[in-house]
Write a protein that holds these residues in place. Sequence first.
Motif, mmCIF file in Angstrom:
data_model
loop_
_atom_site.group_PDB
_atom_site.id
_atom_site.type_symbol
_atom_site.label_atom_id
_atom_site.label_comp_id
_atom_site.label_asym_id
_atom_site.label_seq_id
_atom_site.Cartn_x
_atom_site.Cartn_y
_atom_site.Cartn_z
ATOM 1 N N TRP A 22 -29.058 -13.893 -5.614
ATOM 2 C CA TRP A 22 -28.411 -12.700 -6.109
ATOM 3 C C TRP A 22 -28.934 -11.460 -5.308
ATOM 4 N N ALA A 23 -28.271 -10.246 -5.023
ATOM 5 C CA ALA A 23 -28.730 -9.196 -4.372
ATOM 6 C C ALA A 23 -27.807 -7.941 -5.153
ATOM 7 N N ARG A 24 -28.107 -6.671 -4.903
ATOM 8 C CA ARG A 24 -27.242 -5.511 -5.270
ATOM 9 C C ARG A 24 -25.860 -5.680 -4.523
ATOM 10 N N ASP A 25 -25.820 -6.215 -3.480
ATOM 11 C CA ASP A 25 -24.513 -6.387 -2.780
ATOM 12 C C ASP A 25 -24.314 -7.697 -2.389
ATOM 13 N N GLY A 26 -23.805 -8.579 -3.303
ATOM 14 C CA GLY A 26 -23.666 -10.086 -2.793
ATOM 15 C C GLY A 26 -22.575 -10.152 -1.419
ATOM 16 N N ARG A 27 -21.765 -9.509 -1.381
ATOM 17 C CA ARG A 27 -20.815 -9.550 -0.418
ATOM 18 C C ARG A 27 -21.665 -9.218 1.160
ATOM 19 N N ALA A 28 -22.290 -8.338 1.094
ATOM 20 C CA ALA A 28 -23.149 -7.972 2.439
ATOM 21 C C ALA A 28 -24.114 -8.968 2.621
ATOM 22 N N LEU A 29 -24.813 -9.524 1.628
ATOM 23 C CA LEU A 29 -25.681 -10.545 1.743
ATOM 24 C C LEU A 29 -24.917 -12.101 2.160
ATOM 25 N N ALA A 30 -24.113 -12.264 1.771
ATOM 26 C CA ALA A 30 -23.145 -13.321 2.047
ATOM 27 C C ALA A 30 -22.837 -13.413 3.726
ATOM 28 N N GLY A 31 -22.369 -12.075 4.012
ATOM 29 C CA GLY A 31 -21.928 -11.897 5.275
ATOM 30 C C GLY A 31 -23.147 -11.915 6.166
ATOM 31 N N PHE A 32 -24.304 -11.664 6.000
ATOM 32 C CA PHE A 32 -25.513 -11.525 6.732
ATOM 33 C C PHE A 32 -25.805 -12.990 6.659
ATOM 34 N N TYR A 33 -25.997 -13.848 5.790
ATOM 35 C CA TYR A 33 -26.478 -15.094 5.992
ATOM 36 C C TYR A 33 -25.360 -16.052 6.736
ATOM 37 N N ALA A 34 -23.959 -15.792 6.536
ATOM 38 C CA ALA A 34 -23.107 -16.502 6.840
ATOM 39 C C ALA A 34 -22.698 -16.189 8.483
ATOM 40 N N THR A 35 -22.956 -15.031 9.011
ATOM 41 C CA THR A 35 -23.293 -14.917 10.412
ATOM 42 C C THR A 35 -24.370 -15.418 11.063
ATOM 43 N N LEU A 37 -25.720 -18.061 10.315
ATOM 44 C CA LEU A 37 -25.547 -19.482 10.411
ATOM 45 C C LEU A 37 -24.038 -20.082 10.992
ATOM 46 N N GLY A 38 -23.739 -19.121 11.778
ATOM 47 C CA GLY A 38 -22.386 -19.280 12.602
ATOM 48 C C GLY A 38 -21.229 -19.557 11.839
ATOM 49 N N THR A 39 -21.061 -18.916 10.490
ATOM 50 C CA THR A 39 -19.752 -19.297 9.836
ATOM 51 C C THR A 39 -19.071 -18.006 9.072
ATOM 52 N N GLU A 52 -14.422 -9.000 -7.714
ATOM 53 C CA GLU A 52 -15.107 -9.887 -7.006
ATOM 54 C C GLU A 52 -16.564 -9.660 -7.060
ATOM 55 N N VAL A 53 -17.375 -10.580 -7.473
ATOM 56 C CA VAL A 53 -18.812 -10.611 -7.644
ATOM 57 C C VAL A 53 -19.668 -11.642 -6.811
ATOM 58 N N ALA A 54 -19.163 -12.680 -6.556
ATOM 59 C CA ALA A 54 -19.551 -13.711 -6.148
ATOM 60 C C ALA A 54 -19.004 -14.080 -4.684
ATOM 61 N N PHE A 55 -19.754 -14.338 -3.456
ATOM 62 C CA PHE A 55 -19.061 -14.653 -2.095
ATOM 63 C C PHE A 55 -19.711 -15.832 -1.587
ATOM 64 N N ALA A 56 -18.726 -16.737 -1.445
ATOM 65 C CA ALA A 56 -19.440 -18.076 -0.586
ATOM 66 C C ALA A 56 -19.083 -18.484 0.699
ATOM 67 N N PHE A 57 -19.826 -19.156 1.281
ATOM 68 C CA PHE A 57 -19.787 -19.698 2.743
ATOM 69 C C PHE A 57 -20.371 -21.186 2.670
ATOM 70 N N TYR A 58 -19.820 -22.039 3.316
ATOM 71 C CA TYR A 58 -20.160 -23.426 3.669
ATOM 72 C C TYR A 58 -21.080 -23.788 5.141
ATOM 73 N N VAL A 59 -22.102 -24.530 4.699
ATOM 74 C CA VAL A 59 -22.740 -25.063 6.149
ATOM 75 C C VAL A 59 -23.167 -26.458 5.777
#
Length: 134
Positions: A22-35, A37-39, A52-59
């Motif tokens: 969880w974070a105040r800005d889920g989109r920004a946090l997902a973008g940070f970790y996705a980047t 981790l190379g995805t 939109e409140v939840a943002f997913a990526f896969y590794v």
Amino acid sequence: MATETGGPGSTLKGRIMCHAMWARDGRALAGFYATALGTAVSETYPDENGDEVAFAFYVNGAMYLCYTSESFTAPRWPEEELPFHMDFSFPDVAEAEKRLLEMGATKPAHQPGGGHWTVLLDPSGQPFCIHGTH
């Protein structure tokens, strides 16, 4: 004693399918970790109002899901113990640290790893560690 046939006492063989944060800005946090981790963020999920409140990526087949929460507050680390944190490995730790800091991570003064790992704070203020690839 564990059995292989199931039932009481059998060995469970689950796998982690999703790591949620969880974070105040889920989109920004997902973008940070996705980047990091190379995805890239590949799915979004709405709340009951269609926002939109939840943002997913896969590794490696596991989903990482970052939720937006208006009430989120970062842990007060190291004063408070963390319920969990993530560790990442990189072939070049110095380069990874530089790039992660450019992407919005910060480096706290408290570094308990004794040179074995580096603690960074993600853009939401949550600690994570980086190590060299072994």
